[in-house]
Every structure is written in C-alpha cells, then in structure tokens.
Scaffold this motif. Structure first.
Motif, PDB file in Angstrom:
ATOM      1  N   TYR A  37       0.850  -1.094   0.120  1.00  0.00           N
ATOM      2  CA  TYR A  37       0.176   0.370  -0.070  1.00  0.00           C
ATOM      3  C   TYR A  37       0.402   1.265   0.068  1.00  0.00           C
TER       4      TYR A  37
ATOM      5  N   ASN B 268      -9.256  18.251   2.797  1.00  0.00           N
ATOM      6  CA  ASN B 268     -10.710  17.049   1.412  1.00  0.00           C
ATOM      7  C   ASN B 268     -10.194  16.541   0.321  1.00  0.00           C
TER       8      ASN B 268
ATOM      9  N   LYS C  25      -8.079  14.201   0.060  1.00  0.00           N
ATOM     10  CA  LYS C  25      -8.936  12.474   0.557  1.00  0.00           C
ATOM     11  C   LYS C  25      -9.074  11.835  -0.441  1.00  0.00           C
ATOM     12  N   LYS C  26     -10.232  12.745  -1.369  1.00  0.00           N
ATOM     13  CA  LYS C  26     -10.699  12.380  -2.949  1.00  0.00           C
ATOM     14  C   LYS C  26     -10.065  11.736  -4.302  1.00  0.00           C
TER      15      LYS C  26
ATOM     16  N   LYS D 152      -7.678   8.703  -2.473  1.00  0.00           N
ATOM     17  CA  LYS D 152      -8.721   7.471  -2.649  1.00  0.00           C
ATOM     18  C   LYS D 152      -9.580   6.812  -4.265  1.00  0.00           C
ATOM     19  N   GLU D 153      -9.037   7.770  -5.160  1.00  0.00           N
ATOM     20  CA  GLU D 153      -9.428   7.173  -6.475  1.00  0.00           C
ATOM     21  C   GLU D 153      -8.420   6.269  -6.989  1.00  0.00           C
TER      22      GLU D 153
ATOM     23  N   GLY E  80      -6.721   5.063  -4.997  1.00  0.00           N
ATOM     24  CA  GLY E  80      -6.020   3.476  -4.681  1.00  0.00           C
ATOM     25  C   GLY E  80      -5.103   3.819  -3.144  1.00  0.00           C
TER      26      GLY E  80
ATOM     27  N   PHE F  60      -3.887   5.206   3.020  1.00  0.00           N
ATOM     28  CA  PHE F  60      -3.986   6.076   3.896  1.00  0.00           C
ATOM     29  C   PHE F  60      -2.796   7.057   4.204  1.00  0.00           C
TER      30      PHE F  60
ATOM     31  N   ASN G  10      -7.678   6.652   7.033  1.00  0.00           N
ATOM     32  CA  ASN G  10      -7.528   5.124   5.741  1.00  0.00           C
ATOM     33  C   ASN G  10      -8.338   6.232   5.183  1.00  0.00           C
ATOM     34  N   LEU G  11      -8.170   5.200   3.642  1.00  0.00           N
ATOM     35  CA  LEU G  11      -8.619   5.403   2.749  1.00  0.00           C
ATOM     36  C   LEU G  11      -9.087   4.140   1.594  1.00  0.00           C
ATOM     37  N   ASN G  12      -7.831   3.449   1.760  1.00  0.00           N
ATOM     38  CA  ASN G  12      -8.859   1.793   1.009  1.00  0.00           C
ATOM     39  C   ASN G  12      -8.196   0.699   1.709  1.00  0.00           C
TER      40      ASN G  12
END
Length: 291
Positions: free
Chosen positions: A79, A104, A107-108, A111-112, A114, A117, A272-274
């Motif tokens: 990761y 924020n 984060k977007k 997360k997209e 992959g 964190f 945490n993201l993914n």
C-alpha cells in the motif's frame, strides 16, 4: 469558494519560488527555503509520486500542502501511505477554509487512485483541525532515551519476542535512502547480523560542550534478538551521550525496550482511505519530514 485547488508543478522555478514565499509568509519567517528544497524534500522514490496541492486565487498561491508518498506492507500486500506536510495558508487568506479544502481534495484524489491512507504528525495549531474537522485519528507517540552508561543499558531490554500479526510496516530502506540523500553527512546506518537501523548523528551543546547524540530514524529487524547488538553498535561506533527512539505507540517494536514515556510532541495522525484495519502501525520519527 473563490479559490481553486490543483496539483502544483514544483519543478517549475516560478511555482517553486511562490511556494517558498507562501511558506515563509505563513510561518512569519525571515528565512526563505533554498531553491528546489521542497522538490528534494518530498521525492521519496516510492511506487507512486509525491505531490503538492495548492489553493490559487486570482493567479496567486494562497495555500498549500505537501503529500509525501511512502510504500507500506500489510498482510503481504503493498500500500502507499501519504504523509501530510508543509501545510501553509497565507495570513491574508486564513479563515477561508483553505487548509481543510486542500486536505479534503487530497482525500478524494488519493482514494480514487487506490492509496492506502494519509498520516503525519501535526503541530499544535493544526492538530485540532485534523482531528475535529477532518476526522483523522490520533495515536500517541512515545520517546525513549538510552544513556551511554554501560551498567544501565541492560535494564532497557525486555527480551520479549512478540509474534508478527496485524501490522502495517513502512519500507524502511526507502525512507533511509531518501534521508541519506538529503542529509548525507548526518545519516548513519548501523548493522548487526541481518538487522540494521539508521538515524542522525547530531551534536547538542550543553555546559558549553558539543555532545554527540544519535536519533534513531527507523529500524529493520531480521530477528528481535538483534536489538541489543544494534544499540551497542551505536555506542561503540560513535561514543554518543545517548540514543533516542521516537515511535508510534502501536509500533510492535516498542515492547522490546523499557522506559518509554510520553513526549512533548504530538502523536501520529491517520486517515484510512482504501486498506483494511490494522492493529500495529510500525512507524518511527524518521519517516516524518521534520526529521
């Protein structure tokens, strides 16, 4: 919102200068960071690139935040964790939500892509924002100083052999090489059998004398039994006044030593993201940009 958020090209000399001026203004500093310092500071040779997000209004940079990529391993899967750093908002544009908007947006984006964190160590001014407004979790940090007094050193070892389970570990070699590139004169590596640790040799002035101290940045253990040999190797090689460890409280390594205490510095923050939840965050101070 009158400003826009975008990824900055920090290799562009004009953007590099604008970022350095922004950081100087935000921290009310008389000193300007060196040219290309930011680019070298965040390029960690991870499997994904590090980057800066900036807030721009009327063609002026009014806010920024760096995101340093590092590779982590959890349950045999790789990761990427991104360290939040170099947060700055121009004094004339504070109270506009610039900082929270940048985080924020990160984060977007991440997360997209992959990413696993976001993490870091926040200062006193930003930690309430990270925790209360941005939903980061804070894990306490711990500090330990082992003095160069031979008959006392053995009292710091626990001889524990904890089993490996549910732990997320940073790629320590990647971090060490990144820091060694930045600070080649200060970064030192100690080896013992197949284990090694790295850190900075720093001189502290006390009683008018400069004393060498060793701040451990991180450690790679082939076996937990090598801890004593590694620490003895530091004292043998550099005759330091003390060896200091600074670690995340959930680091599985911590149980191998006694005498940990709460430091003045804030704890590690995490969003945490993914990735699946984990129990142990094997992380020391060396991964943080201020080390």
């Amino acid at each position: 919102m009158s400003y826009t958020i975008k990824i900055a090209d920090i290799n562009d000399p004009d953007i590099d200068l604008a970022l350095r001026n922004l950081i100087r203004s935000a921290y009310n500093s008389n000193n300007l960071l060196e040219e290309k310092f930011l680019a070298s500071n965040i390029q960690s040779n991870a499997s994904r690139p590090s980057f800066f997000l900036v807030a721009e209004e009327n063609n002026e940079l009014i806010g920024c935040n760096g995101f340093i990529a590092n590779d982590f391993l959890f349950d045999h899967i790789n990761y990427v964790g991104y360290q939040s750093c170099w947060s700055a908002t121009h004094p004339a544009h504070q109270s506009k939500g610039v900082f929270t908007t940048i985080i924020n947006e990160a984060k977007k984006i991440l997360k997209e892509q992959g990413a696993g964190f976001l993490y870091g160590i926040a200062n006193n001014r930003s930690i309430p924002i990270f925790v209360a407004k941005l939903d980061f979790l804070e894990t306490p940090s711990l500090v330990l100083r082992i003095p160069n007094i031979p008959f006392l050193r053995n009292s710091y070892y626990t001889n524990s052999l904890p089993g490996k389970n549910n732990e997320c570990s940073i790629n320590e070699e990647q971090v060490m090489k990144h820091k060694a590139t930045q600070y080649p004169a200060a970064v030192k590596v100690i080896k013992y059998n197949d284990s090694w640790l790295w850190g900075k040799l720093i001189y502290k002035k006390k009683y008018g004398i400069k004393w060498p101290v060793f701040y451990v940045g991180g450690i790679h253990l082939a076996t937990e039994k090598d801890v004593k040999g590694l620490i003895s190797g530091i004292f043998r090689s550099y005759k330091v006044l003390f060896v200091q460890f600074f670690s995340c409280k959930t680091n599985r390594f911590n149980v191998l030593l006694k005498g940990w205490r709460k430091p003045t510095m804030n704890g590690f923050i995490f969003f945490n993201l993914n990735m699946p939840g984990f129990k142990h965050f094997n992380l020391m101070i060396g991964a943080i940009d201020i080390f």
